[in-house]
Design a protein around this motif. Structure first.
Motif, PDB file in Angstrom:
ATOM      1  N   GLY B 108       0.816  -1.206   0.000  1.00  0.00           N
ATOM      2  CA  GLY B 108       0.000   0.000   0.000  1.00  0.00           C
ATOM      3  C   GLY B 108       0.848   1.254   0.000  1.00  0.00           C
ATOM      4  N   SER B 109       0.261   2.326   0.509  1.00  0.00           N
ATOM      5  CA  SER B 109       0.917   3.622   0.406  1.00  0.00           C
ATOM      6  C   SER B 109       2.139   3.740   1.315  1.00  0.00           C
ATOM      7  N   TYR B 110       2.265   2.819   2.286  1.00  0.00           N
ATOM      8  CA  TYR B 110       3.357   2.941   3.257  1.00  0.00           C
ATOM      9  C   TYR B 110       4.723   3.050   2.588  1.00  0.00           C
ATOM     10  N   VAL B 112       5.395   3.837  -0.608  1.00  0.00           N
ATOM     11  CA  VAL B 112       5.458   4.611  -1.853  1.00  0.00           C
ATOM     12  C   VAL B 112       6.704   5.482  -1.891  1.00  0.00           C
ATOM     13  N   ALA B 168      -2.454   7.717  -2.403  1.00  0.00           N
ATOM     14  CA  ALA B 168      -1.220   7.638  -1.617  1.00  0.00           C
ATOM     15  C   ALA B 168      -1.091   8.761  -0.593  1.00  0.00           C
ATOM     16  N   ASP B 169      -1.966   9.753  -0.636  1.00  0.00           N
ATOM     17  CA  ASP B 169      -1.857  10.862   0.297  1.00  0.00           C
ATOM     18  C   ASP B 169      -3.165  11.073   1.032  1.00  0.00           C
ATOM     19  N   VAL B 177      -1.442   5.946  -7.148  1.00  0.00           N
ATOM     20  CA  VAL B 177      -0.205   5.188  -7.322  1.00  0.00           C
ATOM     21  C   VAL B 177      -0.506   3.726  -7.625  1.00  0.00           C
ATOM     22  N   PRO B 190       7.037   2.179  -7.278  1.00  0.00           N
ATOM     23  CA  PRO B 190       5.777   2.901  -7.466  1.00  0.00           C
ATOM     24  C   PRO B 190       5.783   3.824  -8.689  1.00  0.00           C
ATOM     25  N   ALA B 192       3.425   7.099 -10.014  1.00  0.00           N
ATOM     26  CA  ALA B 192       2.403   7.982  -9.472  1.00  0.00           C
ATOM     27  C   ALA B 192       1.902   8.963 -10.525  1.00  0.00           C
ATOM     28  N   ARG B 205      -6.694   7.405   2.379  1.00  0.00           N
ATOM     29  CA  ARG B 205      -5.441   6.794   1.954  1.00  0.00           C
ATOM     30  C   ARG B 205      -5.635   5.305   1.719  1.00  0.00           C
ATOM     31  N   ASP B 206      -4.969   4.767   0.720  1.00  0.00           N
ATOM     32  CA  ASP B 206      -4.993   3.347   0.387  1.00  0.00           C
ATOM     33  C   ASP B 206      -6.310   2.889  -0.233  1.00  0.00           C
TER      34      ASP B 206
END
Lengths: 334, 244
Positions: B108-110, B112, B168-169, B177, B190, B192, B205-206
């Protein structure tokens, strides 16, 4: 008959425990049941992004390695079952100056990544092959086989010199390590690989027994290595590496260190190397040469197969040889 | 470890591999092309574990069912030789238990901003100019990036496109992403696209989303992440194949 060779009080007490029927299977089921009971806890943990990231990387490393590990285990078991004892020492050239380069070049023939070559090299040593040759094969096979070279060509389109440099640097590093081991290595450290499953009995029985043993042993250490690699990747911030971006020796060392920590499969590392555009080609070559030879999961597997004392000496030696060979070949070709 | 335990662990490992492959969950961890290899590996491992189990139990029967047989007779001999060696095999139960109970999610976004970014200019693909008038064109984030760098996005030709990825934010303007993987999630990189022009609350997020919109040329023409002027943001469930 190997009874008594290493049997100690520990095993004797294990033997007493074994009197209860099926304690082994029972224990396996117990562990799974305990994990099932802890499921809500696991669910909660996975809600944290860092833990979820760790778990995903851990599982990905393990799952990705399984087909290659199985291939290595099967090849190793076939060698154990079909190659008669004493055959390898008889047919292999005795002089390291010949045996090591030949064994290193033979690595071309094993398509796969590094997890598969560990049990095979262990089996070769167990069957009496000269250790320097088996070790050269262990290092070269995951780096110079056709699958890896094609992947490298795809990752670096229009730059065939990268493929050539990778091939040469890996081969040279493997040969250097083999020759150094022939001169100064301590074969007594390989005892663990020598005292292995007995090869007495019908071929099928030997096949099952060795494959089972190798899978549990190499697989267990693979899991250990995957857990370490996942932890390092989740915890260590990437800026540490990017801070030394550029060319020069520091960049080469940084990417070599990154290869050790990331523990990527050798069939995929070229794509990562291609994306590290802020580094010089030589530094990225170092990433691709070191990765298949020294990384945390690989060192764990080597420690399991050959012994801890071996891995402690072998990993730094290999790392130094791989970095030096990348520096020279990179300076020459790239 | 005794032989029956080794066999049982092995059967479990193979079963988990098969289950991962047949349910398609493996795509969260490795590239799609590895499916057949995982399938073969799973079958081989199950057969191996079964063979070990059968042999262990058969020997026990032969020796009168006391349970001590594993350490007697020919088949049991090797266990004295390496009883300590394969104790580490118990560790195989860790991923097995994790996968049987809770399959970890796709990346996930962690990570990125932690991984290496894809160099979108590495490929020399050239793109045909999009034809207007046929509704939004679905495309990968990679293609979007490549088109954006190719003649500053001239090939978009103002045609609306559709992108799928995760957010992602936490706040707008957010990036959407998706990871590219070569082999497995470990080497994920990633890609984006910045989403601009949204109003109201942005998705959490995610959250996976499908974005419809048109290419927005970079204001500075610099190295920044390409942007899409969004006309629609639809939240969707995570796709089966989360990577590009």
């Amino acid at each position: 008959m190997r009874v008594g060779e290493t049997a100690g009080s520990a095993e004797r007490s294990e033997q007493r425990a074994a009197v209860r029927p099926d304690w082994g299977v029972g224990l396996v089921l117990l562990v799974v049941a305990a994990a099932a009971a802890a499921r809500p806890l696991l669910d909660q943990l996975l809600d944290r992004p860092a833990v979820a990231n760790w778990a995903t990387v851990f599982v990905a490393l393990a799952v990705q390695a399984m087909p290659f590990l199985v291939l290595g285990v099967v090849v190793s078991a076939v060698v154990a079952a079909l190659v008669p004892a004493g055959f390898l020492p008889r047919v292999l050239p005795r002089r390291p100056a010949v045996a090591v380069p030949v064994a290193a070049a033979a690595g071309v023939a094993l398509p796969g990544c590094e997890c598969g070559s560990v049990p095979i090299a262990g089996r070769l040593v167990g069957q009496g092959a000269p250790a320097p040759a088996a070790l050269a094969f262990l290092l070269s096979a995951p780096a110079i086989n056709p699958v890896v070279l094609v992947a490298t060509a795809v990752a670096f389109p229009g730059k065939p010199e990268v493929v050539l440099a990778r091939f040469l640097a890996s081969l040279v590093a493997a040969i250097v390590v083999g020759l150094v081991w022939a001169g100064r290595g301590r074969d007594d450290l390989l005892e663990r690989a020598r005292r292995r499953v007995s090869t007495e009995g019908r071929p099928l029985a030997v096949l099952v027994r060795t494959a089972q043993h190798d899978l549990l042993q190499a697989g267990g250490f693979l899991i250990l290595g995957a857990a370490i690699a996942a932890t390092l990747q989740t915890v260590v911030p990437r800026d540490v590496v990017d801070a030394v971006a550029g060319s020069g020796p520091l960049a080469l060392l940084a990417l070599a260190g990154l290869a050790v920590v990331m523990a990527i499969c050798s069939e995929a590392d070229a794509f990562v190397a291609a994306s590290l555009t802020q580094f010089s080609l030589t530094a990225r070559l170092g990433f691709m040469v070191v990765g298949p030879m020294v990384d945390v999961k690989l060192v764990a597997m080597q420690a399991g197969t050959f012994g801890r004392g071996f891995a402690v000496r072998f990993a730094p030696l290999t790392f130094a040889a791989a970095v030096a060979s990348s520096a020279v070949i990179g300076w020459w070709l790239l | 470890m005794n032989r029956a335990a080794g066999g049982a662990i092995t059967v479990l490992v193979g079963t988990v591999l098969l289950r991962l492959t047949l349910t398609g969950t493996y795509r969260r961890y490795v590239r799609v092309g590895m499916g057949p290899f995982l399938l073969v590996a799973g079958v081989v491992v199950i057969v191996l574990g079964m063979a070990t189990l059968v042999r262990a139990l058969r020997d026990r029967e032969r020796d009168g069912g006391t349970g001590a047989e594993a350490y007697e007779g020919h088949e049991g001999d090797e266990e004295h030789g390496h009883g300590h060696d394969d104790r580490v095999g118990w560790l195989l139960l860790a991923p097995v238990a994790a996968l049987l109970l809770v399959a970890p999610p796709a990346l996930g976004s962690y990570s990125v901003d932690r991984g290496a970014a894809v160099d979108v200019r590495a490929g020399d693909s050239t793109f045909a100019t999009l034809e207007p008038g046929r509704g939004p064109v679905p495309m990968t984030l990679l293609e979007y990036n490549q088109r954006a760098f190719d003649h500053d996005g001239a090939t978009f030709n103002g045609v609306p496109v559709q992108l799928t990825g995760f957010v992602a934010d936490a706040e707008a303007p957010f990036r959407v992403v998706r990871y590219q993987i070569a082999c497995c999630a470990v080497d994920a990189a990633p890609i984006a696209v910045r989403v601009v022009g949204t109003t109201g609350d942005s998705p959490p997020r995610d959250q996976w989303v499908t974005i419809t919109g048109t290419f927005q040329p970079a204001a500075t023409g610099g190295d920044e992440i390409p942007a899409i002027a969004a006309t629609g943001v639809v939240e969707i469930p995570a796709p089966d194949d989360p990577y590009e």
